[in-house]
Design a protein around this motif. Structure first.
Motif, PDB file in Angstrom:
ATOM      1  N   ALA A   1     122.852 -34.545  71.332  1.00 49.55           N
ATOM      2  CA  ALA A   1     121.106 -33.973  71.770  1.00 49.55           C
ATOM      3  C   ALA A   1     120.821 -33.043  71.327  1.00 49.55           C
ATOM      4  O   ALA A   1     119.510 -33.153  70.510  1.00 49.55           O
ATOM      5  N   ALA A   2     121.296 -32.064  71.755  1.00 47.92           N
ATOM      6  CA  ALA A   2     120.513 -30.964  71.575  1.00 47.92           C
ATOM      7  C   ALA A   2     120.814 -30.688  70.237  1.00 47.92           C
ATOM      8  O   ALA A   2     119.897 -30.087  69.806  1.00 47.92           O
ATOM      9  N   ALA A   3     121.441 -30.369  69.539  1.00 49.37           N
ATOM     10  CA  ALA A   3     121.731 -30.675  67.814  1.00 49.37           C
ATOM     11  C   ALA A   3     120.648 -31.408  66.826  1.00 49.37           C
ATOM     12  O   ALA A   3     120.122 -30.581  66.072  1.00 49.37           O
ATOM     13  N   ILE A   4     120.958 -32.644  67.841  1.00 57.22           N
ATOM     14  CA  ILE A   4     120.019 -33.008  66.729  1.00 57.22           C
ATOM     15  C   ILE A   4     118.219 -33.041  67.041  1.00 57.22           C
ATOM     16  O   ILE A   4     117.820 -33.273  65.993  1.00 57.22           O
TER      17      ILE A   4
ATOM     18  N   VAL B   1     117.135 -29.564  77.045  1.00 58.30           N
ATOM     19  CA  VAL B   1     117.347 -28.080  76.868  1.00 58.30           C
ATOM     20  C   VAL B   1     116.499 -28.394  75.781  1.00 58.30           C
ATOM     21  O   VAL B   1     115.844 -29.398  74.809  1.00 58.30           O
ATOM     22  N   ALA B   2     115.914 -27.412  75.845  1.00 60.84           N
ATOM     23  CA  ALA B   2     114.475 -27.750  75.266  1.00 60.84           C
ATOM     24  C   ALA B   2     114.597 -25.843  74.329  1.00 60.84           C
ATOM     25  O   ALA B   2     114.948 -24.882  74.516  1.00 60.84           O
ATOM     26  N   VAL B   3     113.997 -25.992  72.798  1.00 61.32           N
ATOM     27  CA  VAL B   3     114.095 -24.576  71.934  1.00 61.32           C
ATOM     28  C   VAL B   3     112.782 -24.581  71.401  1.00 61.32           C
ATOM     29  O   VAL B   3     112.349 -25.558  70.502  1.00 61.32           O
ATOM     30  N   ARG B   4     112.204 -23.404  71.037  1.00 59.59           N
ATOM     31  CA  ARG B   4     111.187 -22.977  70.570  1.00 59.59           C
ATOM     32  C   ARG B   4     111.669 -23.040  68.935  1.00 59.59           C
ATOM     33  O   ARG B   4     112.465 -23.025  68.620  1.00 59.59           O
TER      34      ARG B   4
ATOM     35  N   PRO C   1     115.604 -37.187  72.505  1.00 59.86           N
ATOM     36  CA  PRO C   1     115.642 -35.951  71.632  1.00 59.86           C
ATOM     37  C   PRO C   1     114.752 -36.001  70.387  1.00 59.86           C
ATOM     38  O   PRO C   1     114.647 -37.015  69.493  1.00 59.86           O
ATOM     39  N   GLY C   2     114.152 -34.852  69.886  1.00 57.91           N
ATOM     40  CA  GLY C   2     113.357 -34.468  69.007  1.00 57.91           C
ATOM     41  C   GLY C   2     112.402 -33.360  69.372  1.00 57.91           C
ATOM     42  O   GLY C   2     112.256 -32.354  69.862  1.00 57.91           O
ATOM     43  N   ALA C   3     111.192 -33.648  68.418  1.00 54.59           N
ATOM     44  CA  ALA C   3     110.305 -32.163  68.166  1.00 54.59           C
ATOM     45  C   ALA C   3     108.713 -32.684  69.376  1.00 54.59           C
ATOM     46  O   ALA C   3     108.039 -33.660  69.044  1.00 54.59           O
ATOM     47  N   LEU C   4     108.361 -32.032  69.747  1.00 50.88           N
ATOM     48  CA  LEU C   4     107.728 -31.954  71.209  1.00 50.88           C
ATOM     49  C   LEU C   4     106.190 -31.216  70.629  1.00 50.88           C
ATOM     50  O   LEU C   4     106.939 -29.675  69.774  1.00 50.88           O
ATOM     51  N   ARG C   5     105.204 -31.650  70.114  1.00 55.62           N
ATOM     52  CA  ARG C   5     104.123 -31.115  69.339  1.00 55.62           C
ATOM     53  C   ARG C   5     103.263 -30.426  70.151  1.00 55.62           C
ATOM     54  O   ARG C   5     102.948 -31.856  71.109  1.00 55.62           O
TER      55      ARG C   5
ATOM     56  N   GLY D   1     116.193 -33.988  74.994  1.00 53.78           N
ATOM     57  CA  GLY D   1     116.075 -35.228  76.732  1.00 53.78           C
ATOM     58  C   GLY D   1     115.211 -35.148  78.025  1.00 53.78           C
ATOM     59  O   GLY D   1     114.873 -33.626  78.083  1.00 53.78           O
ATOM     60  N   GLY D   2     115.521 -35.156  78.872  1.00 58.86           N
ATOM     61  CA  GLY D   2     114.259 -34.998  80.277  1.00 58.86           C
ATOM     62  C   GLY D   2     113.350 -36.242  80.230  1.00 58.86           C
ATOM     63  O   GLY D   2     113.456 -37.559  80.274  1.00 58.86           O
TER      64      GLY D   2
END
Length: 141
Positions: free
Chosen positions: A123-126, A83-86, A47-51, A67-68
């Motif tokens: 994980a999605a919220a974090i 889960v991924a969110v812009r 979990p975290g920020a993909l840049r 995750g993934g």
């Protein structure tokens, strides 16, 4: 300038499909910075920020991933996210509320399925909260 094709998909939708000159992915081994022609690798995403640094864009494209799996080829990166969110779709209050609800569900889970759902929601919220923190830190520079 060298570029590579990047695909970020979740089980629900295609989140990003396009070019990038640099990508940072949070993995279980730490953050990995990837330039075009990178050595092929596979890794689990945490979990975290993909840049993404996109040619011609002043701002990074940010995606919260919970995750993934990451696959890197010399000219293509694929992230299959749980889960991924812009970043444009994120809201601090909603993410904090989702984290609290997931933590409550985690403590009340009575079977394996509810436990797994609660872990995924947490994980999605974090991931969203980490991405929002990163955004705030970049604006304060």
């Amino acid at each position: 300038m060298s570029i590579m094709q990047v695909e970020v998909v979740s089980s629900e939708q295609n989140i990003y499909s396009g070019e990038a000159s640099f990508v940072v992915v949070p993995t279980v081994s730490g953050e990995i910075g990837i330039y075009p022609r990178h050595e092929p690798i596979m890794s689990l995403v945490r979990p975290g920020a993909l840049r993404l640094t996109v040619p011609g864009e002043a701002e990074e494209v940010l995606v919260a991933v919970s995750g993934g799996v990451l696959e890197v080829q010399p000219t293509k990166i694929t992230v299959l996210a749980d889960v991924a969110v812009r970043s444009e779709e994120m809201d601090q209050a909603r993410a904090e509320e989702a984290k609290k609800a997931a933590e409550a569900n985690l403590s009340q889970a009575k079977d394996k399925q509810s436990l797994e759902k609660a872990h995924a929601a947490l994980a999605a919220a974090i991931a969203q909260l980490k991405t929002l923190d990163y955004l705030r830190s970049q604006k304060n520079k």
